[in-house]
Motif scaffolding. Structure first.
Motif, mmCIF file in Angstrom:
data_model
loop_
_atom_site.group_PDB
_atom_site.id
_atom_site.type_symbol
_atom_site.label_atom_id
_atom_site.label_comp_id
_atom_site.label_asym_id
_atom_site.label_seq_id
_atom_site.Cartn_x
_atom_site.Cartn_y
_atom_site.Cartn_z
ATOM 1 N N ARG A 232 -1.848 -4.049 10.402
ATOM 2 C CA ARG A 232 -1.928 -4.980 9.273
ATOM 3 C C ARG A 232 -1.341 -6.344 9.639
ATOM 4 N NH1 ARG A 232 -0.755 -4.028 3.205
ATOM 5 N NH2 ARG A 232 0.006 -6.033 2.469
ATOM 6 N N ARG B 273 -10.039 -3.953 6.388
ATOM 7 C CA ARG B 273 -9.173 -3.932 5.207
ATOM 8 C C ARG B 273 -8.567 -2.547 4.990
ATOM 9 N NH1 ARG B 273 -9.249 -8.667 2.627
ATOM 10 N NH2 ARG B 273 -10.970 -10.089 3.183
ATOM 11 N N HIS B 274 -9.334 -1.525 5.275
ATOM 12 C CA HIS B 274 -8.793 -0.168 5.182
ATOM 13 C C HIS B 274 -7.637 -0.008 6.167
ATOM 14 C CE1 HIS B 274 -8.755 4.180 4.583
ATOM 15 N NE2 HIS B 274 -8.743 4.326 5.902
ATOM 16 N N CYS C 110 -5.647 -2.248 7.232
ATOM 17 C CA CYS C 110 -4.492 -2.977 6.710
ATOM 18 C C CYS C 110 -3.750 -2.174 5.649
ATOM 19 C CB CYS C 110 -4.936 -4.317 6.127
ATOM 20 S SG CYS C 110 -5.450 -5.536 7.359
ATOM 21 N N GLU C 111 -4.439 -1.264 4.983
ATOM 22 C CA GLU C 111 -3.820 -0.448 3.934
ATOM 23 C C GLU C 111 -3.034 0.727 4.490
ATOM 24 O OE1 GLU C 111 -6.846 0.854 1.317
ATOM 25 O OE2 GLU C 111 -7.300 -1.145 0.524
ATOM 26 N N SER D 271 0.833 -1.197 0.000
ATOM 27 C CA SER D 271 0.000 0.000 0.000
ATOM 28 C C SER D 271 0.869 1.248 0.000
ATOM 29 C CB SER D 271 -0.899 0.017 1.242
ATOM 30 O OG SER D 271 -1.535 1.268 1.381
#
Length: 381
Positions: free
Chosen positions: A286, A276-277, A279-280, A4
């Protein structure tokens, strides 16, 4: 998961060494900064008559006063002018303090909308500007029913029909803000006595304003031109200082509310998006979250992480989380910081089209705000 752009590359050994040297230097210097700051304040006050320029505005003084600190050396933002107009329509007199010189046309524009326009040298950062606004109120012997102190590090409010001022007026607390936070070490101990109001918005009650201790706090404040020191000495300690004098502290939203939201959310789609956001945008989170999402649903993963969420070992910076958190909990502001997590949050807001619900002057600014960002800033713990 793929890499990311919001997670900066790992630092090289020389970079790590330089970081540690700077950290040690800051630790050594920190105990002395308040003392240097008192000297800076004395020098500042001696030269105020020549270095601080006040323009009288067209707006009369009213029962409530707001001090709005701005730093916009490239010219006034349309959203700032909208905010000033909106605050005026709430029956609040505006004192705009700028830490950068104004162009003549901007000064005239502000004077037509506000009670005072104060231009000062950028000494003491935000709290130096706040102090100057408070000094203007004190020296004019105004006695407002409420005093709002805020800066332009946020878009605020996010709706023409926002009830945030009504909520501020109705709140019983003496020191009230948009977000009440707690340093991570204290969160894990659930030590609510260490809560602080994030410093981009304060509302001080009439009861507190009647106490000389309030004005003395600002008058005798040291002026420290170091952002980390300002946070530690001012933002983190202001609420605790007045609480120690018997005054109450509260806010529109708080860190515990965010943790409870994450722990009780039962919407699989939203939880998946939130995880998921994260993790980015955050490498440490993450490492914990991503392996769980590979083998279970988002709600199952959240349940595995309940203790870490409750103790805020994860999702530490509440105001930077996925837009679902902000919208569901009704945050009336959006921060402008260019830390990685905030750049990512704004990108998600634009992707989802949520900014189209904000006042028109903010919409284009939010779309363009990060266009020139080629490398996001790492998040500082």
């Amino acid at each position: 998961m793929t890499t990311s752009r919001y997670i900066p590359p790992k630092k090289t050994l020389p970079q790590k060494i330089r970081r540690e040297v700077r950290r040690i230097g800051r630790q050594i210097a920190f105990p002395f900064k308040p003392f240097w700051g008192y000297g800076t304040r004395i020098a500042y006050d001696r030269t105020r008559a020549s270095t601080v320029h006040v323009t009288e505005g067209a707006q009369p003084v009213m029962d409530e006063i707001a001090i709005l600190l701005i730093y916009q050396p490239k010219g006034l933002l349309a959203s700032t002018l909208w905010q000033i107009d909106w605050m005026g329509r709430q029956g609040i007199s505006l004192i705009v303090v700028t830490n950068a010189p104004l162009r003549a046309e901007d000064r005239d524009k502000l004077a037509g909308m506000t009670h005072l326009v104060v231009e000062r040298p950028n000494i003491g950062y935000d709290f130096g500007g706040y102090r100057e606004g408070v000094m203007q109120v004190m020296e004019r012997k105004y006695a407002p029913r409420a005093l709002y102190v805020m800066n332009d590090s946020m878009w605020f409010p996010l709706s023409e029909t926002s009830d945030v001022i009504e909520r501020a007026r109705a709140a019983p607390e003496d020191v009230w803000g948009l977000f009440v936070d707690l340093d991570s070490a204290y969160r894990r101990k659930i030590d609510s006595g260490k809560e602080h109001v994030q410093s981009y918005f304060f509302r001080f009650s009439e009861k507190l304003l009647r106490d000389p201790v309030f004005w003395s706090y600002w008058k005798n404040m040291s002026l420290v031109s170091d952002k980390r020191a300002v946070i530690k000495l001012r933002e983190v300690k202001l609420a605790a200082y007045f609480a120690s004098k018997g005054y109450s502290v509260g806010g529109h939203n708080n860190w515990l509310e965010v943790a409870n939201y994450l722990l009780t959310l039962d919407d699989e789609e939203k939880m998946d998006a939130i995880l998921r956001h994260r993790c980015e945008v955050h490498e440490d989170d993450r490492a914990v979250i991503a392996p769980l999402l590979e083998r279970m649903t988002a709600l199952e993963a959240r349940d595995k992480l309940r203790e870490d969420i409750a103790e805020t070992k994860l999702f530490l910076f509440s105001t930077a989380l996925h837009p679902y958190v902000m919208t569901d909990l009704g945050f009336p502001f959006l921060k402008k910081q260019r830390f990685a997590v905030m750049v990512a949050k704004r990108a998600k807001i634009v992707e989802m089209g949520l900014h189209r619900n904000f006042p028109e002057p903010m919409q284009a600014e939010i779309e363009e705000w990060d266009r020139d960002v080629t490398e996001v800033w790492p998040l500082r713990r």
